[in-house]
Design a protein around this motif. Structure first.
Motif, PDB file in Angstrom:
ATOM      1  N   ARG A   1       0.852  -1.188   0.000  1.00  0.00           N
ATOM      2  CA  ARG A   1       0.000   0.000   0.000  1.00  0.00           C
ATOM      3  C   ARG A   1       0.887   1.238   0.000  1.00  0.00           C
ATOM      4  NH1 ARG A   1      -5.066  -0.398  -1.516  1.00  0.00           N
ATOM      5  NH2 ARG A   1      -5.623   1.417  -0.240  1.00  0.00           N
TER       6      ARG A   1
ATOM      7  N   PHE B   1     -10.028   7.334  -2.114  1.00  0.00           N
ATOM      8  CA  PHE B   1      -9.860   5.928  -1.731  1.00  0.00           C
ATOM      9  C   PHE B   1     -11.040   5.116  -2.266  1.00  0.00           C
ATOM     10  CE2 PHE B   1     -12.736   7.534   1.324  1.00  0.00           C
ATOM     11  CZ  PHE B   1     -13.342   6.498   2.020  1.00  0.00           C
TER      12      PHE B   1
ATOM     13  N   PHE C   1      -8.427  -2.321  -0.351  1.00  0.00           N
ATOM     14  CA  PHE C   1      -8.617  -1.350   0.726  1.00  0.00           C
ATOM     15  C   PHE C   1      -9.155  -2.051   1.969  1.00  0.00           C
ATOM     16  CE2 PHE C   1     -11.264   1.567   3.183  1.00  0.00           C
ATOM     17  CZ  PHE C   1     -10.365   2.590   3.444  1.00  0.00           C
TER      18      PHE C   1
ATOM     19  N   THR D   1     -14.699   9.008  -2.568  1.00  0.00           N
ATOM     20  CA  THR D   1     -14.700   7.564  -2.783  1.00  0.00           C
ATOM     21  C   THR D   1     -14.741   7.230  -4.266  1.00  0.00           C
ATOM     22  OG1 THR D   1     -17.116   7.392  -2.614  1.00  0.00           O
ATOM     23  CG2 THR D   1     -15.841   7.177  -0.584  1.00  0.00           C
TER      24      THR D   1
ATOM     25  N   ASN E   1      -8.843   0.968  -7.374  1.00  0.00           N
ATOM     26  CA  ASN E   1      -7.537   1.631  -7.350  1.00  0.00           C
ATOM     27  C   ASN E   1      -7.267   2.447  -8.602  1.00  0.00           C
ATOM     28  OD1 ASN E   1      -5.668   0.566  -4.927  1.00  0.00           O
ATOM     29  ND2 ASN E   1      -7.016  -1.101  -5.564  1.00  0.00           N
TER      30      ASN E   1
ATOM     31  N   THR F   1      -9.103   5.651  -8.510  1.00  0.00           N
ATOM     32  CA  THR F   1      -8.452   6.525  -7.531  1.00  0.00           C
ATOM     33  C   THR F   1      -7.210   7.163  -8.117  1.00  0.00           C
ATOM     34  OG1 THR F   1      -9.274   5.095  -5.745  1.00  0.00           O
ATOM     35  CG2 THR F   1      -7.499   6.633  -5.202  1.00  0.00           C
TER      36      THR F   1
ATOM     37  N   LEU G   1      -5.107   6.553  -1.874  1.00  0.00           N
ATOM     38  CA  LEU G   1      -4.641   5.347  -1.190  1.00  0.00           C
ATOM     39  C   LEU G   1      -4.804   4.164  -2.134  1.00  0.00           C
ATOM     40  CD1 LEU G   1      -6.353   6.001   2.289  1.00  0.00           C
ATOM     41  CD2 LEU G   1      -4.169   6.883   1.407  1.00  0.00           C
TER      42      LEU G   1
END
Length: 348
Positions: free
Chosen positions: A140, A172, A179, A209, A213, A216, A229
Motif C-alpha cells: 500500500r 480511496f 482497501f 470515494t 484503485n 483513484t 490510497l
C-alpha cells in the motif's frame, strides 16, 4: 526519471466466507467427490483470468497434467470451498489475497507444505501453520499529484490523511478488496477502536470515494484529489504503458512500519481432501520458480517472493527496504468484522 519516495468484495460474500456453518459442510461422507484425479488438477483462481492465464497455461506443461481453472473472486471462491468441504473439486486455491487463504487455514482445509517449498519464501509472506505460501507481493502506498502537493509534504502516516489540511483532498476505494484488506490489517495492528476512529475521520474530512484503485489513481492524476490510497503496482503498470512522462502522479512509500505500508500477498494453498496433492504441490513449486516469479515481476509489476528472484521493474524499491508493519497475514481473514465497521461508519 522521477524516483518514487520511500483489485470487489461485498458484505454478503464476506459474511458467507466466515459463516461457521460452512465449515460444518466439510464433515460427512466424501461421496468420492474429494478423491479427485491425480492425473489432473483443478485450480480455483481468485486472480483475474486475463492476468494469469498465460502463466497457468505454462503451468499445465510444467506439472505434466491437465489443468482446469475456475476463476472468480477470492473471498467467494473460499466460501465455495468451505461449503463444498471435503467434496470440493479444487486441488489448489490460487488467492488474490492472504485473508481468503487464512480463512481456509483456520478451518483446516489446507495441506501443510514441505519445508523445501516454504523455505523459498520469507516467513512473513506465508501461513504461520505452514499450509499456504505467498507467490507475489504488493504494498500500500500514497499516490500524489506533484502539482497539488510537494513530495516533502506528503504524509508519512496514513493516520495523517484525516487532518484538516487534507479535507476533500484524499481519494480511496472503500468497496475494493485491497482497501478492505488494508483496513483489516489496521484492525489487527491498532485495534478496532482506533480503526473506527480513523474511518470516521476519513469520512468527516470529506475524502472522496472511487470504485477501485485505477479510478483513484485517475483522480490523483487529474487533480480531482491530491492524494490517493492505492497499491503500488497500478502506478508502475501505467508507467510501463504510457511512460513516466505520461503519468501525472508519483508514489510515496510510507516509513516507520505504518499500517498504510501493509504488504499483502497473492498466494496458494493445497486442498487437503482433494486427492490432487502431488500435482498441486508441483504447481506450487512451479509458481515459485524463477520463470513464474519473473512473470509476476514483469507482467503484474508485483514483488516476486521466492528467494533469489528480484524485480526487474525500474526504480521499484527493493522489497527488503520497505518499512512495512509486522503482521501475521493469515489474520487478514477477519474481513467480516472489517465490513461491519465500514457499514457502521457508512462507507459501504
Amino acid at each position: 526519471m522521477r524516483r518514487p519516495s520511500v483489485r470487489r468484495t461485498t458484505a454478503l460474500v464476506a459474511a458467507a466466507l466466515l459463516l461457521p456453518a460452512l465449515a460444518a459442510c466439510g464433515s460427512g461422507d466424501k461421496d468420492g467427490g474429494g478423491e479427485g484425479d491425480a492425473s489432473s488438477l483443478v485450480i480455483y483462481s481468485g486472480r483475474n483470468e486475463k492476468l494469469v492465464k498465460p502463466l497457468l497455461d505454462k503451468l499445465e506443461k510444467a506439472v505434466g497434467a491437465e489443468v482446469e481453472v475456475r476463476y472468480g473472486d477470492s473471498a467467494e471462491l473460499a466460501a465455495q470451498i468451505l461449503e463444498e468441504g471435503d467434496r470440493t473439486k479444487a486441488g489448489l486455491f490460487f488467492s488474490q489475497d492472504a485473508g481468503a487463504l487464512g480463512a481456509l487455514s483456520k478451518e483446516g482445509m489446507l495441506q501443510k507444505m514441505p519445508a523445501a517449498t516454504l523455505d523459498k519464501v520469507d516467513e512473513a509472506y506465508r501461513g504461520s501453520d505452514g499450509d499456504w505460501v505467498g507467490l507475489s507481493g504488493r504494498v500500500r502506498v500514497i499516490a500524489y499529484n506533484p502539482d497539488k502537493v510537494a513530495e516533502g509534504d506528503v504524509p508519512d502516516s496514513v493516520f495523517d490523511v484525516v487532518e484538516p489540511e487534507w479535507k476533500g483532498k484524499v481519494g480511496f476505494a472503500p468497496t475494493n478488496a485491497s482497501f478492505q484488506a488494508f483496513v483489516t490489517g489496521m484492525r489487527v495492528l491498532e485495534g478496532e477502536d482506533a480503526t473506527r476512529e480513523w474511518l470516521q475521520g476519513l469520512k468527516a474530512n470529506g475524502a472522496k470515494t472511487y470504485t477501485n484503485n485505477l479510478a483513484t489513481l485517475d483522480a490523483v492524476e487529474s487533480g480531482e484529489v491530491s492524494l490517493g490510497l492505492v497499491n503500488h503496482y497500478y502506478w508502475y503498470e501505467r508507467v510501463a504503458e504510457k511512460g513516466e512522462d505520461g503519468v501525472d502522479a508519483e508514489l510515496h512509500f510510507l516509513p516507520g512500519e505504518d499500517p498504510g505500508a501493509l504488504i499483502n500477498v497473492a498466494g496458494a494453498g493445497i486442498l487437503a481432501d482433494s486427492g490432487q496433492r502431488e500435482t498441486a504441490q508441483k504447481a506450487v513449486d512451479y509458481l515459485l520458480s524463477e520463470e513464474a516469479q519473473t512473470y509476476f515481476a514483469d507482467e503484474t509489476k508485483e514483488y516476486p517472493l521466492a528467494a533469489g528472484v528480484t524485480s526487474t521493474v525500474e526504480d521499484l524499491p527493493a522489497l527488503e527496504s520497505l518499512e512495512s508493519p509486522d503482521i501475521d497475514l493469515g489474520k487478514l481473514e477477519s474481513l467480516q468484522e472489517t465490513l461491519a465497521v465500514l457499514r457502521d461508519v457508512g462507507l459501504v
